[in-house]
Design a protein around this motif. Structure first.
Motif, mmCIF file in Angstrom:
data_model
loop_
_atom_site.group_PDB
_atom_site.id
_atom_site.type_symbol
_atom_site.label_atom_id
_atom_site.label_comp_id
_atom_site.label_asym_id
_atom_site.label_seq_id
_atom_site.Cartn_x
_atom_site.Cartn_y
_atom_site.Cartn_z
ATOM 1 N N ALA A 174 66.751 -15.062 25.930
ATOM 2 C CA ALA A 174 65.462 -15.707 25.695
ATOM 3 C C ALA A 174 64.351 -14.656 25.716
ATOM 4 N N SER A 175 63.875 -14.290 24.532
ATOM 5 C CA SER A 175 62.833 -13.261 24.392
ATOM 6 C C SER A 175 61.476 -13.918 24.179
ATOM 7 N N TYR A 176 60.414 -13.174 24.531
ATOM 8 C CA TYR A 176 59.059 -13.719 24.377
ATOM 9 C C TYR A 176 58.065 -12.591 24.149
ATOM 10 N N GLY A 177 57.063 -12.886 23.339
ATOM 11 C CA GLY A 177 55.936 -11.976 23.158
ATOM 12 C C GLY A 177 54.647 -12.766 23.121
ATOM 13 N N SER A 178 53.650 -12.318 23.856
ATOM 14 C CA SER A 178 52.360 -13.006 23.868
ATOM 15 C C SER A 178 51.737 -12.965 22.485
ATOM 16 N N GLY A 179 50.972 -14.028 22.221
ATOM 17 C CA GLY A 179 50.262 -14.041 20.963
ATOM 18 C C GLY A 179 50.541 -15.151 19.971
ATOM 19 N N ALA A 180 51.643 -15.883 19.956
ATOM 20 C CA ALA A 180 52.737 -15.879 20.940
ATOM 21 C C ALA A 180 53.998 -16.323 20.210
ATOM 22 N N GLN A 181 55.144 -15.800 20.625
ATOM 23 C CA GLN A 181 56.402 -16.212 20.016
ATOM 24 C C GLN A 181 57.547 -16.045 21.006
ATOM 25 N N ALA A 182 58.435 -17.019 21.011
ATOM 26 C CA ALA A 182 59.680 -16.940 21.758
ATOM 27 C C ALA A 182 60.829 -17.007 20.776
ATOM 28 N N GLU A 183 61.942 -16.365 21.144
ATOM 29 C CA GLU A 183 63.156 -16.438 20.326
ATOM 30 C C GLU A 183 64.353 -16.593 21.242
ATOM 31 N N VAL A 184 65.245 -17.495 20.901
ATOM 32 C CA VAL A 184 66.474 -17.719 21.649
ATOM 33 C C VAL A 184 67.658 -17.507 20.715
ATOM 34 N N HIS A 185 68.619 -16.721 21.140
ATOM 35 C CA HIS A 185 69.881 -16.578 20.408
ATOM 36 C C HIS A 185 71.000 -16.354 21.418
ATOM 37 N N SER A 186 72.220 -16.461 20.958
ATOM 38 C CA SER A 186 73.349 -16.225 21.856
ATOM 39 C C SER A 186 74.040 -14.920 21.490
ATOM 40 N N GLU A 187 74.725 -14.352 22.463
ATOM 41 C CA GLU A 187 75.478 -13.122 22.275
ATOM 42 C C GLU A 187 76.854 -13.293 22.918
ATOM 43 N N THR A 188 77.858 -12.680 22.318
ATOM 44 C CA THR A 188 79.206 -12.728 22.867
ATOM 45 C C THR A 188 79.561 -11.355 23.420
ATOM 46 N N VAL A 189 79.928 -11.309 24.686
ATOM 47 C CA VAL A 189 80.268 -10.038 25.331
ATOM 48 C C VAL A 189 81.617 -9.559 24.792
ATOM 49 N N GLN A 190 81.688 -8.272 24.481
ATOM 50 C CA GLN A 190 82.858 -7.685 23.843
ATOM 51 C C GLN A 190 83.784 -6.990 24.852
ATOM 52 N N PRO A 191 85.049 -6.767 24.462
ATOM 53 C CA PRO A 191 86.015 -6.163 25.394
ATOM 54 C C PRO A 191 85.615 -4.793 25.923
#
Length: 445
Positions: free
Chosen positions: A360-377
């Motif tokens: 969950a990323s965020y920057g004032s001004g303002a915008q948030a972004e949510v994405h998923s990530e898969t941890v690798q071996p």
């Protein structure tokens, strides 16, 4: 096509430390608990006299490239995300490339270079750019070097002064990565806001209370938007949730609201209803104010439940361990949180390969972004290679008077002559000014 994501990561913290409880609080006449418990911070990192956003970025990138056995020919683009830039035309990435060319036989003349600005979310946006570049097949077999670097400096006696910090996170984005792959689904929440801004000024103008509310509102929108693409969300789907962390106290608020939101209409809400009742619904109240009051009361009770406490301890708390010791790194903040969470997993012997992260990323001004990530071996080897603990332990601890001096050194409107507090060794350093007012750098062997 194979997955695309972060193949390697390196962290570079400023070499100076300000202890908030022992040094800053007494000088400000404040209770140390205001910082350690309220904000959730113990110390801040600062750059020494010869450090800045370029040196921290270049040193992180150099260690990454050396560890991975890379040459400039392996890198097809260099993107730097920062909100601490000192030039309105020439990007920081060109300075970083110039530094690296001092220690390699080859150059980066073939590489696309840029600088991203959208407050703290720019680091994630730069990762998005690299992801899209590779997925489009325009990388010609090369990887992208993404660097988030900032000196988060506030005006003296500003309420945000205790959250300051300085450091860089360098990330190698490539196909078939060793650390994490990115989801194609993204959720956004964006609006024209003036919660935090720097209109042609170094130090931010901040509406603190509003900034917190905007952060939470945009995060909720981004979570809704992500769910609309990825499908119904459940807290058990994600091993960890790295948030943008201006200070850990902010994440405490965001985590509670996010958890409340994600468990609605799930088996978790049903199980919790036996203890604290069902979540309030707007249609149950005559006014919005009554509904919001009921939701606030429910959230307070939710955070006191054992189920929420266990989730927070597993999914959120591990991501805050580095931030507590270094402060806010603006564009690097959420990427420090990711590294911290994986680092804690390594230390506890927790197997993360195949697990999902909800970032969950965020920057004032303002915008948030949510994405998923898969941890690798290959995540263990990558996280084992980090030396951030050594960097944190080796920092020079400032007295309050020395802190005032180093604050002046990095204040663009102040000219001061201060001796360096540490000795550079095997690193890039600031080396004065050129004939056109440009900053110059050299490598100290």
């Amino acid at each position: 096509m194979t997955g695309v994501g972060i193949d390697a990561i390196e962290i570079r913290t400023g070499k100076l430390k300000l202890d908030l409880a022992e040094t800053f609080a007494p000088a400000q006449g404040e209770d140390p608990g205001k910082y350690t418990k309220g904000l959730g911070l113990h110390a801040s990192s600062f750059p020494d006299v010869y450090e800045d956003i370029v040196t921290m970025a270049a040193n992180a990138a150099h260690r990454l490239m050396e560890r991975k056995g890379l040459t400039p020919d392996d890198i097809g683009r260099i993107d730097v995300a920062t909100e601490s830039a000192f030039d309105n035309s020439k990007p920081v990435s060109t300075y970083v490339a110039g530094c690296l060319e001092e220690v390699y036989d080859d150059d980066f003349h073939h590489a696309n270079k840029g600088e991203r600005k959208f407050a703290c979310i720019a680091g994630t946006q730069s990762l998005d750019d690299a992801f899209n570049w590779i997925r489009a097949g325009r990388n010609r077999g090369r990887a992208a070097l993404v660097i988030a670097t900032d000196t988060a400096l506030y005006a003296r006696d500003d309420p945000g002064e205790a959250t300051q910090g300085a450091g860089a996170v360098a990330m190698l984005v490539d196909e078939d990565p060793d650390l994490v792959t990115f989801s194609t689904e993204q959720g956004f929440g964006s609006a024209d806001e003036t919660d935090f801004l720097k209109p042609n000024q170094q130090f931010p103008s901040v509406d603190g209370k509003r900034s917190v509310n905007v952060y939470l509102a945009r995060m909720r929108e981004a979570l809704d938007d992500f769910a609309a693409q990825a499908g119904d969300l459940h807290p058990d789907d994600y091993a960890m949730v790295p948030f943008h962390t201006p200070f850990p106290g902010m994440v405490r608020k965001a985590a509670a609201l996010g958890y409340r939101h994600i468990v609605r209409d799930t088996d978790v809400e049903l199980a919790l209803a036996e203890e604290i009742g069902r979540q309030p619904r707007p249609e149950e109240f005559k006014t919005r104010e009554q509904y919001f009051d009921a939701m606030e009361e429910y959230t307070d009770e939710l955070t006191e439940t054992e189920r929420y406490g266990d989730w927070y301890a597993d999914s959120i708390e591990p991501t805050l361990s580095i931030a507590r010791e270094v402060g806010n790194w603006y564009t690097g903040s959420v990427h420090v949180a990711r590294a911290a969470g994986l680092k804690r997993s390594l230390e506890e012997g927790r197997e993360m390969a195949g697990e999902q992260l909800l970032v969950a990323s965020y920057g004032s001004g303002a915008q948030a972004e949510v994405h998923s990530e898969t941890v690798q071996p290959g995540w263990r080897e990558e996280i084992e290679a980090l030396n951030v603990d050594e960097q944190i332990d080796d920092r020079y601890e400032l007295s309050f008077e020395e802190y005032e001096q180093i604050h002046d050194v990095h204040n663009h409107d102040t000219e001061t002559d201060v001796e360096e507090f540490t000795a550079p060794d095997g690193e890039f350093v600031f080396d004065g000014w050129g004939r056109m007012g440009e900053r110059k750098y050299r490598y100290v062997r």
